[in-house]
Structures are given as structure tokens and as C-alpha cells.
Design a protein around this motif. Structure first.
Motif, short mmCIF file in Angstrom:
data_model
loop_
_atom_site.label_atom_id
_atom_site.label_comp_id
_atom_site.label_asym_id
_atom_site.label_seq_id
_atom_site.Cartn_x
_atom_site.Cartn_y
_atom_site.Cartn_z
N ALA A 1 0.83 -1.21 0.00
CA ALA A 1 0.00 0.00 0.00
C ALA A 1 0.86 1.25 0.00
N VAL A 2 1.98 1.20 0.73
CA VAL A 2 2.81 2.40 0.84
C VAL A 2 3.38 2.79 -0.53
N ARG A 3 3.69 1.78 -1.37
CA ARG A 3 4.25 2.10 -2.68
C ARG A 3 3.16 2.68 -3.59
N LEU A 4 1.96 2.08 -3.48
CA LEU A 4 0.85 2.61 -4.29
C LEU A 4 0.54 4.04 -3.87
N ALA B 1 8.19 18.36 -11.62
CA ALA B 1 7.09 17.50 -12.10
C ALA B 1 7.67 16.27 -12.79
N ALA B 2 8.67 16.50 -13.64
CA ALA B 2 9.31 15.38 -14.35
C ALA B 2 10.00 14.44 -13.37
N ALA B 3 10.66 15.03 -12.37
CA ALA B 3 11.35 14.18 -11.38
C ALA B 3 10.35 13.31 -10.62
N ALA B 4 9.19 13.90 -10.27
CA ALA B 4 8.17 13.12 -9.54
C ALA B 4 7.65 11.97 -10.41
N LEU B 5 7.40 12.26 -11.69
CA LEU B 5 6.88 11.21 -12.58
C LEU B 5 7.94 10.17 -12.88
N PHE B 6 9.19 10.59 -12.91
CA PHE B 6 10.30 9.65 -13.10
C PHE B 6 10.34 8.66 -11.92
N LEU B 7 10.18 9.20 -10.70
CA LEU B 7 10.20 8.34 -9.51
C LEU B 7 8.99 7.40 -9.49
N ALA B 8 7.82 7.93 -9.85
CA ALA B 8 6.62 7.07 -9.92
C ALA B 8 6.83 5.99 -10.98
#
Lengths: 262, 530
Positions: B311-314, B342-349
Motif C-alpha cells: 500500500a505504501v508504494r501505491l 514534475a518530471a522528477a516526480a513522474l520519473f520516480l513514480a
């Protein structure tokens, strides 16, 4: 090896002729496991769970002073979990462990329990001898009182010539021997050992059997997880685990101990 | 019986002396030089981004009105991180042998751990003070007040944040706070600070932000914040002896590997180890058990892994999506530079989402035993993560909607390609792997090798960045009078093409590499004299 360390007072071990353990704890071996008080090692309702996975179901164990117990079980049965909780390295999910009347992990229990893990770790920058000095002194041995014992241990295990080498560079077997020496150089009331014979050569196994006999003879209790028949035949009591539950706790005599978990 | 603490003290002293004697001074100075060089470059970049025009009166009012709450929210996030880390045994990380021999000996554990904790605090305070002082100087470029005051205020903020992080972790660790309690407490602290930012409920963390703005206005009550942080740290130090050996041992083993992975720039290993450190491990049972119907092996394999995400990863993926949406909306409204976070966040996701693909890439020799071409298998493994990222795209739209409701059509159109580009960047990063020792870089001069490493490091982030650009492109188009949706559509199409290019790279890179190697060998053979 430099001459600054004392010479061992007995030679390296020759495998043969080791006497079996005296069955001094035979009476205790048949003691019901739920017994409370008076034991050198007691577990009451001890449980370990990792989320939904139950590694150890509520377990009661009573080991009297000077008693030798072999712990058997297949892979994943909970042996290492139990031993690590007894040593204080794992936090129980429930229940309690008492070592010499002290809760596991407390200073009193740490002084009483010597734990030999199945995966020894060492300092990168300390030699075998320096490890021995450090561990002995951390357990309160006087600066000049541990050295002969250390030399004897290294001599028996065939490590005397390697005393000034770094154990991190050793093979699996030599690391195991170093770990054994570290477990025995300090005083203890209970010796908790996890698969100590794995990786040892014949001389190493015989030396370890000698050391276990000696510790037992001195009145220390032993709890050893192993399937090594040479050791199983020497002890009076067996505890068998399967899927985290005790399936047998009784005398070793007249039963196929290894077959219990096959 | 001898006093074991004497042995402990003597050994620590002897080892410190030995380490000092064996210190490679050239290497140490070089590291300091590298850290300073990186620090200067980052400072110059941020400085140029901020500009140096003094704020207008209206902007200054806005900083004074909302600045403390914004910094308070950052403080809350830092304290939350500390609490979570402490519930997992942080912040201490020692040698495994130290746990085995010292902490299992009958010595005073608090005393045995105090040196480690103080060293960690000292380093944290130093880094916090330096970073804060630099931030203070940057703030001084645009805010009124003497430079020295901003420098001191920034350094004080940095120290408070560092101690907030480490103190909260030490306290949580000493109290043996359960993970769910720490998570709840962390969420409560962050929610309270966020509520203050929205103007509904004053939060204590805002006093830290107010302290950082002392050059503008001195409020003596703000001193409560550093006092509370120091008190929490001291309480944590007092409880050191209660730390869980189980968590400490796990942490100790992983932190050592993590540091090594960072040193060799192995991002994939860093991610895997960080997950283990955070106890972010797959669920024993999947959220949903797949039926036997689907015959597409790679598709099923992908979902088998994805449905075991904890759950924590989701939650983290959705939060990163929402944050990316917020940043993209801010970029659409004028702050173009926010496409980078924004790009960094989406890269991590994306790094999380492509786990089934990463598992295959982790074992490059496994495909040798499979009767399927590796590129084809990798391409097929993209499908399940691509679908799994749809909820993250929804979170992007949700985050965007919080800040801007004028271009929700554009947000809906751009979200999925942006999220896929983030995952594409992650796939490129994992696919390239860590730089290989003994590769062609060894033959290059240091300057060229450094440039190659920089390109190699930046390339995955550039792929992720291309997905967020529609927000900026649409703003410029809208300024010319076009509807945002229409203005952003070409950039969205380009982002989709980038995603396809990444898939094609996965599909054909082995064949391309083989062709390239063969071409080089043939060239070398033709050059050799007969």
C-alpha cells in the motif's frame, strides 16, 4: 604469527577419541516445556510474525542449567528465528524470553548468553587476535586474563598461525572457526549456536564437539540448531520445529531425530 | 571483572587512530573539491533561476503572509520523514560487527551508541547550516535586509531542519514507535501544516518558517521551535539504549550496500535497497488473484508483480502523481521551471511502476534460457505497467485541478503521456544500468568522460521532462489566443512519440548493439595489414 601471543597449551585437534557428553541433564530433558522458573533459558508464549507470515507460533521452552538441547527442523521451520530472539537480536512479536532470569536483550541476558550465528560478521580492520581481545574485554575479562584461553582456542581450532590475519579475508570455514573462538572466549551460562558445523572440515567439527563437551561439562546449557549426528548422539534432549511450531520436545534416545523433520 | 566500557573506549580510539593513519589525503581533498564544485554549480543555477530583482511590495506582502506556512509545511514533511525513518530503526547505521559484538555485550548500549549518534548529528547540523546559509544568501538577492542577517537566519533554519529530521528519528527509534503509529503521526503533522498554509488552522511548524524570515520581522515566540527541536533531539539521545537491534541490524547491512550503490551510480540497486530499508516489500498475497484465462505470459507476469505492490508504494505513486500535477499546473500558470520537479516526480513514480520490466533487466543472462527474443519480451513487459499508470495519470489531473481549473481538458489530455514519459525515462535509466568499469569511458580523457557521464545521467530525466512540456507549450499558445487544449496538443503528440521511441529502444537495442559491435570489428579487421 608473531611470538607476542601465548602458545596454546594443547595441540590442534585430531579427530577421534572425543568422549560423549555425560547425560547429566537427563532428568531435565523430560521436563514439561510449560514449566516456569528455575530455568537458565525460558520462553513463554514466544511468537514472531512478519505481517501475515508467522515465523514462530506461540512457543514455550524451558532449559535447565547444564542441559544440552539439540534444535532440529527443516528450512524455514523457525530455528534461526528462535535462536536470534533468544540472543536478543530479534524483537518478539509476542511472549517473552528469559535468559538467566533476565529478559532477552537486557544487560544480564547479554552477559549470560553467547550466540554463535550461522552468518558470522567481522570488523574489516581487526585481526583474529584483536577480535578475541575486544570481545573478551567487552565481556569483562581482565586485560591479562583472556590471552591463554584465546591461544588455546586458536590452537584447538587450528587458527593459531592465522591469529594476526584479518578474518574478513578468510574462507567460509575459517570464518566459522573464528566465530566459534569468539563465542567461547567470553564467559557464558547459555551457549546458543546456529548450524555451527556447516563449512567446517573434519578437524574443525571434532574441535567444536570438544568445545561443546567442555562447556557442557562446566555446567553451561547448550541450545544448538544442527542436524549433525555426532552432536545429536551426545545430547539428551531434542526440540523439533515444523512451520514455526514445536512438534517434538523430549529425549533423543530411541528416536530418529533427523527423521523427525524429514 | 573489568569495566567493558574501558575496552569499548580503547578500541574506538585505536580504530579512529588507524583510520586516520590510513586516510588517503589526496582522495579526501578531491572529494571535498568535487562536493564544493557541485555545490557552486547548483547555487549558481538556483541563483540565476531566482533572479536578483527586489520583490515588489505586493510580492513581499505575499512572502510575509504565506512564507512561514510554506516553510512550516517543509518542516512538517522533514519531521514526518524523521518519524517514519525512526520507526524503521533510523537514523543510526553502524558496522554489522558492531551490532553483533558490542550491542550483544553487557555494556551500556546508550553509551555504546552515543558516539555514532553524535557524529551523525554533527554532520547533519554542518550540512544543514551550510545549505541554509547558502539559501539565506539566495533569499537576500530578492528580499530586503542585511546579508549577514539572511545568512544567519538561513543557517538557523538549516540547523533546525536537520535536527528536526534526526531528532524526530532518534525519538521515534528510542520510543520504538510502531510503523503505523509513526505514519499516522507523520500524516497528522503534514496535514496540520497544510491546513495552516490554506489558512484554516495555525500550526506550530509555521514558527520555524517565521524564524527563517526574522530579517523581515523578529517574533520572539519563534524561538520555541529550535528549543522544541533541541529538546526532542536530547530526548532521542537519552532513549538511545532502547533502539531495536532487529531494525538496526537490517538497516546496518542495507545502508552499507546503499552507499556503495550510490558511489557506483547504480540507480536500480539504490531503488531496490531503499525499498528494503523502508520495509517496502511485496505483499505475501496479491491484492487480487488473477484468473487462469489470460494466455499472454508477459502480461500476466507483469500483473503478478504489480498486484503485490504494498500500500505504501501505491500511495507514494499516487502522491507523486498529484505533486507532478500541481507542479505542471503551476508551470501552466507561469512558473515554467516547475516542469523539472514534475518530471522528477513522474520519473520516480515510473521507477516504481516498471518493476516487472526492471526485474527482467536486473538479470540480463536469464533470457538466454528463454525461447523468446529479449527485446520482444521487454517490450511485452511494458504493457502492464503502462495500464497500471492510468490511476497515477488521474492523480496528475487531480493535482492539476487543485491549482488550476481553467485547462482541465489539457490536463486530462497531457496526464497519461506525461506519466508514460516518466516511466520511459525510468526504463531508459534502468535499461542503461550503472556505468561499467573498464568500458570505453576509460579510453576517454577525463573531461570527455565526465561529459559522457553527465549525458548518461541526464538523458532519462530529459525523457521524463519531455512529457511535462505540454504545460509550458500550451501556456505560450494560450497567450497567442489559442485554447489551451489545442495549443498543447502537438506537444502531447510529441510526448507520445517519445514513449514509442523508448519502447522501440527496448525492442531493438540488443540488435543495434550487436550490429554496432560487428561493424567496429569489421572496420578493425579491414584496417589491419594483411
Amino acid at each position: 604469527m608473531t611470538s607476542r601471543h601465548p602458545k596454546p597449551s594443547r595441540p590442534a585437534h585430531e579427530p577421534a577419541g572425543a568422549e560423549p557428553v555425560d547425560a547429566a541433564g537427563a532428568a531435565a530433558a523430560s521436563t514439561p516445556p510449560a514449566r516456569r522458573g528455575g530455568g537458565v533459558l525460558e520462553a513463554h508464549g514466544l511468537t514472531k510474525a512478519y505481517g501475515e507470515l508467522v515465523a514462530l507460533a506461540p512457543l514455550d521452552l524451558w532449559i535447565g542449567p547444564g542441559e544440552a538441547v539439540v534444535l532440529v527442523g527443516h528450512n524455514g521451520s523457525g530455528k534461526t528465528t528462535l535462536l536470534r530472539m533468544v540472543s536478543g537480536l530479534l524483537d518478539p512479536s509476542g511472549g517473552e524470553v528469559l535468559a538467566a532470569d533476565h529478559p532477552a536483550g537486557s544487560a544480564g541476558a547479554r552477559a549470560a548468553v553467547s550466540y554463535l550465528p550461522d552468518n558470522p560478521t567481522f570488523y574489516d580492520d581487526l585481526s583474529v587476535w584483536e577480535h578475541l581481545e575486544y570481545v573478551a574485554r567487552l565481556h569483562g575479562r581482565e586485560p591479562d586474563d583472556w590471552q591463554q584461553d584465546a591461544a588455546d582456542l586458536l590452537g584447538l581450532l587450528g587458527l593459531y598461525e592465522r591469529a594476526d590475519d584479518l578474518p574478513v579475508t578468510f574462507s567460509r570455514g575459517l570464518k566459522q572457526k573464528t566465530s566459534i573462538a569468539l563465542g567461547f572466549v567470553r564467559p557464558f551460562d547459555v551457549l546458543v549456536v546456529d548450524e555451527p558445523f556447516v563449512g567446517l572440515d573434519a578437524a574443525g567439527k571434532a574441535a567444536l564437539l570438544d568445545l561443546l563437551d567442555e562447556a557442557h561439562g562446566r555446567g553451561a546449557a547448550l541450545l544448538v540448531a544442527t542436524h549433525e549426528l555426532a552432536f545429536v548422539e551426545r545430547v539428551e534432549r531434542c526440540v523439533a520445529l515444523r512451520d514455526g511450531e514445536v512438534i517434538y520436545d523430549g529425549p533423543t534416545e530411541g528416536i530418529d531425530v533427523v527423521g523427525l523433520v524429514a | 571483572m573489568a569495566d567493558p566500557t574501558v575496552a569499548l573506549r580503547e578500541l574506538h580510539r585505536a580504530r579512529r587512530k588507524a583510520r586516520f593513519a590510513h586516510l588517503d589525503w589526496f582522495e579526501a581533498v578531491y572529494r571535498v573539491y568535487l562536493a564544493a564544485a557541485v555545490g557552486v554549480v547548483v547555487t549558481l543555477f538556483v541563483s540565476s533561476w531566482l533572479g536578483d530583482a527586489p520583490l515588489t511590495a505586493a510580492q513581499l506582502d505575499e512572502v510575509q503572509a504565506h512564507g512561514p506556512a510554506v516553510v512550516g509545511l517543509v518542516t512538517a514533511a522533514v519531521a514526518a520523514l524523521g518519524l517514519r525513518s525512526g520507526s524503521r530503526g533510523g537514523p543510526l547505521a553502524m558496522e554489522p560487527a558492531e551490532v553483533r559484538y558490542v550491542l550483544l555485550a553487557p555494556v551500556d548500549r546508550r553509551r555504546a551508541l552515543l558516539g555514532h549518534a553524535l557524529r551523525q548529528l554533527r554532520f547533519g547540523v554542518f550540512v544543514g547550516a551550510v545549505t541554509g546559509a547558502v539559501a539565506g544568501q539566495l533569499a537576500h538577492q530578492r528580499l530586503p535586509g542585511p546579508a549577514l542577517q539572511w545568512l544567519v537566519a538561513g543557517a538557523a533554519l538549516g540547523v533546525v531542519l536537520s535536527l528536526g529530521l534526526l531528532g524526530a528519528a532518534l525519538l521515534a527509534s528510542g520510543l520504538r514507535l510502531r510503523r503505523w503509529i509513526a505514519t499516522l503521526a507523520a500524516l497528522a503533522i503534514v496535514a496540520w501544516a497544510a491546513a495552516d498554509l490554506l489558512g484554516s488552522l495555525p500550526a506550530p511548524t509555521t514558527t520555524v518558517g517565521s524564524l527563517a524570515l526574522w530579517p523581515l520581522e523578529v517574533v520572539w515566540l519563534d524561538l520555541v521551535a529550535p528549543v522544541a527541536v533541541v529538546a526532542a533531539t536530547l530526548a532521542g539521545l537519552a532513549l538511545l539504549g532502547r533502539v531495536s537491534l532487529e531494525l538496526l541490524e537490517v538497516r546496518t547491512a542495507l545502508v552499507g550496500q546503499l552507499r556503495f550503490a550510490v558511489t557506483v551510480q547504480d540507480l536500480r540497486t539504490v531503488i531496490v535497497l531503499r525499498r528494503q530499508l523502508a520495509l517496502d516489500t511485496p505483499r505475501l498475497r496479491p491484492w487480487v488473484t488473477l484468473g487462469p484465462r489470460s494466455r499472454h505470459t508477459a502480461w500476466r507476469r507483469g500483473w503478478h508483480g504489480l498486484l503485490r505492490f504494498p500500500a505504501v508504494r501505491l500511495g507514494r505513486m499516487l502522491t507523486l502523481g498529484a505533486l507532478a500535477g500541481l507542479a505542471m499546473a503551476a508551470a501552466f500558470r507561469g512558473s515554467s521551471a516547475l516542469v523539472a520537479p514534475a518530471a522528477a516526480a513522474l520519473f520516480l513514480a515510473g521507477l516504481d511502476a516498471i518493476e516487472p520490466l526492471s526485474q527482467e533487466l536486473d538479470h540480463p543472462d536469464r533470457h538466454e534460457t528463454l525461447p523468446v527474443e529479449r527485446g520482444l519480451l521487454l517490450t511485452r513487459l511494458v504493457a502492464a505497467p503502462a495500464v497500471a499508470l492510468v490511476p497515477v495519470a488521474a492523480a496528475v489531473v487531480g493535482g492539476w485541478a487543485v491549482l488550476d481549473r481553467t485547462a482541465l481538458g489539457l490536463a486530462a489530455l497531457a496526464a497519461l503521456p506525461a506519466v508514460w514519459c516518466g516511466a520511459g525515462g525510468a526504463a531508459v535509466s534502468v535499461g542503461m544500468g550503472a556505468p561499467k568499469a573498464g568500458g570505453t569511458q576509460q579510453l576517454l580523457p577525463p573531461e570527455a568522460a565526465g561529459f559522457t557521464i553527465a549525458i548518461r545521467t541526464a538523458w532519462p530525466l530529459v525523457v521524463a521532462l519531455l512529457g511535462t512540456l505540454p504545460a509550458v507549450v500550451a501556456r505560450h499558445g494560450a497567450a497567442d489566443g489559442d485554447p489551451a487544449l489545442v495549443a498543447g496538443a502537438p506537444a502531447v503528440s510529441f510526448a507520445l512519440l517519445v514513449c514509442l521511441a523508448v519502447v522501440a529502444w527496448l525492442r531493438f537495442r540488443d540488435a543495434a548493439s550487436a550490429w554496432w559491435r560487428q561493424a567496429i570489428e569489421e572496420t578493425q579487421q579491414t584496417r589491419r595489414p594483411a
